[in-house]
Design an enzyme around this catalytic site. Structure first.
Site, PDB file in Angstrom:
ATOM      1  N   CYS A   1      -3.053  -2.760 -28.608  1.00 43.67           N
ATOM      2  CA  CYS A   1      -3.129  -2.407 -27.181  1.00 43.67           C
ATOM      3  C   CYS A   1      -2.120  -3.181 -26.330  1.00 43.67           C
ATOM      4  O   CYS A   1      -2.142  -3.105 -25.120  1.00 43.67           O
ATOM      5  CB  CYS A   1      -4.540  -2.593 -26.643  1.00 43.67           C
ATOM      6  SG  CYS A   1      -5.088  -4.290 -26.649  1.00 43.67           S
TER       7      CYS A   1
ATOM      8  N   HIS B   1       0.820  -1.218   0.000  1.00 44.98           N
ATOM      9  CA  HIS B   1       0.000   0.000   0.000  1.00 44.98           C
ATOM     10  C   HIS B   1       0.850   1.262   0.000  1.00 44.98           C
ATOM     11  O   HIS B   1       0.549   2.228  -0.682  1.00 44.98           O
ATOM     12  CB  HIS B   1      -0.871   0.047   1.250  1.00 44.98           C
ATOM     13  CG  HIS B   1      -2.106  -0.788   1.139  1.00 44.98           C
ATOM     14  ND1 HIS B   1      -2.982  -0.667   0.102  1.00 44.98           N
ATOM     15  CD2 HIS B   1      -2.619  -1.735   1.953  1.00 44.98           C
ATOM     16  CE1 HIS B   1      -3.977  -1.513   0.280  1.00 44.98           C
ATOM     17  NE2 HIS B   1      -3.775  -2.182   1.386  1.00 44.98           N
TER      18      HIS B   1
HETATM   19  C1  PEP Z   1      -2.051  -8.385 -24.639  1.00 44.48           C
HETATM   20  O1  PEP Z   1      -2.047  -9.608 -24.485  1.00 44.48           O
HETATM   21  O2  PEP Z   1      -1.285  -7.787 -25.422  1.00 44.48           O
HETATM   22  C2  PEP Z   1      -2.965  -7.537 -23.862  1.00 44.48           C
HETATM   23  C3  PEP Z   1      -3.063  -6.246 -24.081  1.00 44.48           C
HETATM   24  O3  PEP Z   1      -3.681  -8.135 -22.886  1.00 44.48           O
HETATM   25  P1  PEP Z   1      -3.079  -8.455 -21.418  1.00 44.48           P
HETATM   26  O4  PEP Z   1      -1.711  -7.807 -21.341  1.00 44.48           O
HETATM   27  O5  PEP Z   1      -4.043  -7.890 -20.463  1.00 44.48           O
HETATM   28  O6  PEP Z   1      -3.025  -9.943 -21.444  1.00 44.48           O
END
Ligand code: PEP
Ligand code: MG
Length: 618
Positions: free
Chosen positions: A541, A222
């Protein structure tokens, strides 16, 4: 936070021999980046006296009333801390507020206090022994054990810390021992303590100290989380800190590397000052970049979104100039011990995030429980799951949800309701086949019909339902999947792992884990081409999107939306603003012909400087 300039600092202390003391370096764990040069301020705390566990109370009623008084006093102290919160920056408040709520609950009609009362009655213990014994018993029950995943162990360790903290507060109040106060320590110094508790962090005004050091502590407890929220340069777990420094010693603290230099010599000081000046320049640049668009030199725009793991990141997401949330990892909602969150609890969280983004897009990914974590948790909750079945190649992500569709139904219902608060999309993790998408869409539409029957007014067109492309199967069949998905987002973290058969979580073989491997790059290119042909939105992403050196390549491949950890946004933006479409296009042609990830990495370096960010994807 301003750090103290070396030229304003007192001269280094001389030893008895008249010689300047020897420079030495202590090593700890960098928690909050930032370089600071300042004298150290040691803040000791009187230790609790040894509790005599054999002492028996004269009068049980008297012990009850002492315990009640100590609890009442503790509640007042927490209320005071809460009051102080108002003067903290918004970023820190939410995190600390949540912790204070936990403390308040523990000082209410909690198991700890009820247990302590029972021990006083049945064990004829003093209030002190009862608090100590009960908190130890609860901490032992809640504590980490080897069967837990690393993340569960961290959560369990935090829980144990909460029991210790409340017991310590009750015991100090029972024994009349004063608490550590930071208010009368000299300002502008580097605060150094043996142990930093979360409640201590709540007491630190972020402008009072230049940096914070502690001898114990972890990266994810924390106190560390709160230091990050307050953005005070900090290093924890500094070996030999309290014995190695004296009040007033001049230090250089590097919150990135975790190195603390004691009695720095001229060269070390000059280097640190240079690094501080570079940091200040970078901060100014980032502040300026925040307001500028992410555009190529020829004017084409790139959309930069944030990945979000916790609601507490919302202010940081805004500060870094994100144009929305491209990946909201909803797993945090499911991490609390006990039952899974119901529709109302989930709705409240999604609605506040969506509303907090003021109409900017928010892509909520449904629960992506990976490997053993989710499987074990569900088994504990009585779900029927096959033995084994976990692991990276087992019942994870969407498979787990389709095996237990009621979890998905509840989450869809909460998201659909929250979609009325703004601009929402829904994303499915770990997709491998068209059938999975079709099954999910059936459930999605069924849930929407059910909500409408309940009187919830949903928009005529439901929020887009898209997929993550993070398995080689999904990438290789992207042209088929795209006909059933409203958008695609490439998760390069898992895609790299599954394509190269290298675990993303281990440092062993980490040099083999690279999104620049031609096997991974081709799958990314195939996916992007399939999405562009079908005129479906496509984004990236995974961590790869946060690498400024990868921006030119991804843009060349046709990607115009990148979602990343918020702090990477300005750095990636800076890289994008120096690129032209022709350069990006030429680069991707060349890149797709290269067989060696290291050679490709070198090529990317020449196309865009790193901007100081290193990722494991390179
Ligand atoms: C990925 O696998 O690139 C992704 C964005 O998902 P996570 O990192 O949450 O598995
Ligand atoms: Mg993933």
């Amino acid at each position: 936070m301003d750090s103290v300039n070396a030229t304003d600092t007192p001269p280094a202390r001389r030893s008895r021999t008249g010689k300047a003391p020897q420079m030495k370096r202590l090593h700890g764990r960098g928690i909050v980046p930032g370089i600071v040069i300042a004298p150290v301020v040691l803040a000791d705390e009187k230790p609790l006296p040894e509790i005599d566990r054999t002492a028996t109370p004269g009068d049980i009623a008297e012990e009850y009333s002492r315990l009640d008084a100590a609890a009442e006093q503790s509640r007042r102290q927490i209320a005071k801390l809460r009051h102080k919160l108002e003067s903290l920056p918004e970023t820190g408040r939410e995190e600390i507020d949540a912790l204070l709520q936990v403390y308040e609950r523990m000082l209410g009609r909690s198991r700890l206090l009820r247990g302590a009362r029972t021990r006083i009655a049945t064990g004829a213990m003093t209030a002190e022994t009862a608090v100590l014994t009960e908190s130890e018993a609860l901490a032992a029950l809640a504590g980490p054990h080897p069967a837990m995943t690393e993340e569960e162990q961290e959560t369990a360790a935090r829980r144990v810390g909460e029991f210790h903290e409340i017991a310590r507060r009750l015991l100090r109040n029972l024994t009349g021992l004063s608490f550590r106060a930071f208010g009368n320590l000299p300002e502008g110094g580097i605060l150094a303590v043996e142990q930093l508790r979360p409640a201590d962090v709540a007491l630190i005004a972020p402008t009072r100290f230049a940096a914070v050091l502690s001898e114990s502590g972890g990266a994810t407890d924390h106190a560390a989380i709160m230091l990050r929220a307050l953005n005070i340069p900090a290093v924890t777990a500094v070996t030999g800190l309290t014995n190695g420094v004296q009040d007033g010693d001049l230090l250089i603290v590097d919150g990135t590397t975790g190195i603390v230099t004691v009695h720095p010599d001229e060269t070390a000081l000059a280097e640190a000052q240079e690094a501080m000046a570079a940091e200040a320049r970078a901060r100014r640049d980032i502040g300026r970049l925040r307001r500028l668009p992410a555009k190529l030199v020829d004017g084409e725009a790139v959309t930069l979104l944030a990945n979000m793991e916790l609601p507490a990141e919302l202010p940081q997401i805004r500060q870094n100039g994100a144009q929305g949330i491209g990946l909201l990892r909803s797993e945090f909602l499911f991490q609390e011990a006990g039952a899974l969150p119901d529709e109302e609890a989930q709705y409240a969280v999604y609605a506040s995030i969506v509303a907090g983004m003021d109409g900017q897009p928010v892509t909520i990914r449904v629960l992506d429980w990976g490997s053993d974590k989710g499987v074990e948790r569900l088994r504990e909750l009585g779900y029927d799951l096959p033995e084994g079945g976990g692991g990276a190649l087992g019942l994870r992500g969407l498979r787990l949800l389709l095996a237990h569709p009621q979890i998905l139904e509840t989450q869809f219902a909460a998201i659909l309701r929250a979609s009325l608060e703004g601009n929402v999309s829904v994303m499915l993790p770990m997709v491998t086949s068209v059938t999975e998408i079709q099954n999910c869409r059936d459930i999605y539409e069924r849930v929407a019909r059910r909500l409408r029957r309940r009187g919830v007014k949903l928009p005529a067109a439901l929020p887009p339902l898209g997929i993550m492309v993070e398995t080689p199967a999904a990438a290789a069949t992207a042209d088929m999947l795209v006909r059933h998905a409203d958008f695609l987002s490439i998760g390069t973290n898992d895609l790299t792992m599954y394509t190269l058969a290298v675990d993303r979580g281990t440092s062993f073989q980490s040099e083999l884990y690279s999104a620049l491997h031609p096997g991974v790059l081709r799958l990314i290119a195939t996916t992007v081409t399939a999405a562009l042909r079908a005129r479906r939105p496509i984004s990236i992403c995974g961590e790869f999107a946060a690498d400024p050196r990868a921006a030119a390549l991804l843009i060349g491949l046709g990607v115009r939306t990148l979602s990343m950890t918020p702090s990477a946004i300005p750095v990636v933006k800076r890289a994008i603003r120096g690129l032209s479409f022709e350069d990006c296009d030429a680069l991707q042609h060349q890149a797709l012909l290269m067989s060696d990830p290291l050679a490709l990495r070198a090529l990317l370096e020449t196309a865009a400087p790193s901007g100081g960010i290193a990722t494991r994807n390179g």
